[in-house]
Design an enzyme around this catalytic site. Structure first.
Site, PDB file in Angstrom:
ATOM      1  CG  HIS A 119      -1.942  -1.105   1.176  1.00  0.00           C
ATOM      2  ND1 HIS A 119      -2.737  -1.436   2.229  1.00  0.00           N
ATOM      3  CD2 HIS A 119      -2.260  -1.976   0.189  1.00  0.00           C
ATOM      4  CE1 HIS A 119      -3.504  -2.468   1.918  1.00  0.00           C
ATOM      5  NE2 HIS A 119      -3.233  -2.821   0.677  1.00  0.00           N
ATOM      6  CG  PHE A 355       1.384 -10.040   4.277  1.00  0.00           C
ATOM      7  CD1 PHE A 355       1.324 -10.413   5.614  1.00  0.00           C
ATOM      8  CD2 PHE A 355       1.267 -11.022   3.313  1.00  0.00           C
ATOM      9  CE1 PHE A 355       1.159 -11.749   5.984  1.00  0.00           C
ATOM     10  CE2 PHE A 355       1.105 -12.357   3.666  1.00  0.00           C
ATOM     11  CZ  PHE A 355       1.046 -12.712   5.001  1.00  0.00           C
ATOM     12  CB  CYS A 356       0.340  -3.229   4.037  1.00  0.00           C
ATOM     13  SG  CYS A 356       0.120  -2.954   5.785  1.00  0.00           S
ATOM     14  CB  ALA A 357       0.280  -6.386  -0.531  1.00  0.00           C
TER      15      ALA A 357
END
Ligand code: PLP
Length: 407
Positions: A119, A355-357
């Site tokens: 992100h 995982f912020c993806a």
């Protein structure tokens, strides 16, 4: 015992199992934050007796601190392969570095990016054109390049924080440059594992974080071409960013150089620690470190063959070169619960989730387990390692994962 520069501090941390038995904690979450190495801790310990304000005083502490800060910048510049046309700006972390650069782009810039990004490299950019992180990225970029008007950038991760796979940065960069598009590399996951160099990667800008590079003292880096950075409004308005301020509102002259975007008192221990790790890595046998990491990776993947309940996910396929990161879909299990049990019952630290993806993880879990991935819906379990990781860490993880999934 004498420690060497790249020895991990706290490598022998013990935790108690539910039986009360103490075991060595197995840290397999380097991709989130790597442990501190001796070089970083020693550099900070050495600095503290002389510590003072940077760029802001005439006393000996301030002078020593200013010198240490600017020396750290020189070391990091060399580590990142920055040249005389580049600036090296200390930031808080990669997120901060990419946000800074996003705000420094000329008005009307178009941003090309793949939806496999973290992100931090997905959200800050103006006029984003998202390309799918599947198929051949070079072909996807080739199709997107014609017809761009005005300034444009391609921003790309060096190594995926989800799968560890390397993106074909050089190929993408050469193609982008052939169309006048500047290239930004998010090296948050690449820098801890591979040599990074603006020139070798073919990049115009690079960003990375100290806490992922064994220097957990809160510094990050943006390095790259000076022109847009010098022309942009300062990232943080205040002291340091301003060369002079008049009596009327708006009557001020901004600094040029890194100071323009480093408003406020900088994080000197963070910069010094990061530079110490850069020096230690530059002096280390990187090929040997690489071989050790690839051996661990092979051991992990081999071990996982005996745990078919866990399905490794991949963007480009199993043969793509990768760093020490593996993410697993666990059909029928909740990855968060599995991670929790690995921690509590086996003394092993991994990460679960997206995982912020989020776009990438949604896509990967969808293809790995056909829409079913435990109660959390779309999460994965990630194991990641680096300096100081051992074969026994990998073996304990594989054994514990099998035990948790089967009980
Ligand atoms: N980019 C990638 C590929 C990452 O893995 C991360 C963090 O996990 C970031 C950017 C953001 O890094 P930071 O949290 O240090 O800003």
């Amino acid at each position: 015992m004498t420690m060497s520069a790249l020895d991990v501090i706290g490598d022998d941390l013990k935790v108690a199992l539910p039986t009360g038995e103490p075991v060595r904690f197995v840290h397999l979450d380097y991709a989130a934050s790597a442990p501190c190495v001796e070089a970083a801790a020693a550099a900070v310990a050495d600095l503290l007796p002389r510590y003072g304000s940077v760029h802001r005083g005439a006393g000996v502490r301030s002078q020593a601190s200013t010198l240490a800060y600017e020396l750290a910048r020189d070391v990091v510049a060399e580590f990142a392969g920055a040249g005389p046309e580049d600036h090296v700006i200390f930031t808080r972390n990669t997120t901060d570095a990419l946000n800074l650069l996003a705000r420094a782009l000329p008005a009307g810039t178009t941003t090309l990016l793949f939806d496999g990004e973290h992100h931090a490299n997905l959200l800050p950019w103006p006029n984003p054109r998202r390309l799918p992180a599947e198929g051949d990225p070079v072909e996807a970029l080739r199709a997107a390049l014609p017809g761009l008007t005005g300034p444009a950038v391609l921003t790309i991760t060096g190594a995926s924080n989800v799968t560890g796979e390397l993106w074909p940065v050089r190929e993408l960069a050469d193609l982008a440059h052939a169309h006048g598009v500047r290239v930004i590399v998010d090296a948050a996951q690449l820098a801890p594992h591979r040599r990074i160099s603006l020139t070798e990667l073919g990049a115009d800008y690079i960003a990375f974080s100290g806490h992922k590079l064994y220097a957990p003292f809160g510094a990050g880096v943006l390095a790259g071409r000076a022109d847009w950075l010098d022309a942009a409004e300062p990232y943080l308005l205040g002291g340091g960013a301003s060369a002079s301020v008049g009596d009327l509102p708006g009557d001020r002259v901004w600094s040029t150089g890194p100071a323009r975007h480093e408003g406020g008192t900088p994080n000197l221990p963070g910069a010094v620690a990061l530079a110490a790790v850069c020096t230690a890595l530059a002096e280390a046998d990187r090929d040997a470190l690489h071989r050790h990491e690839q051996d661990l990776l092979a051991r992990l993947r081999e071990g996982l063959r005996s745990v078919p309940e866990a399905v490794e996910v991949s963007i480009f396929g199993p043969d793509q070169p990768r760093v020490g990161i593996v993410s697993l879909a666990l059909p029928g299990h909740d990855p968060a619960l599995v991670a929790d049990r690995l921690g509590k019952e086996h003394g092993i630290g991994v990460r679960a989730g997206q995982f912020c993806a989020h776009p990438l993880v949604r896509r990967l879990t969808g293809s790995a387990v056909a829409g079913s991935c435990g109660t959390s819906g779309t999460g994965l379990l990630r194991a990641s390692f680096g300096l100081g990781s051992r074969a026994e860490d990998v073996d304990r993880f594989v054994t514990a994962l099998a035990a948790v999934l089967r009980s």
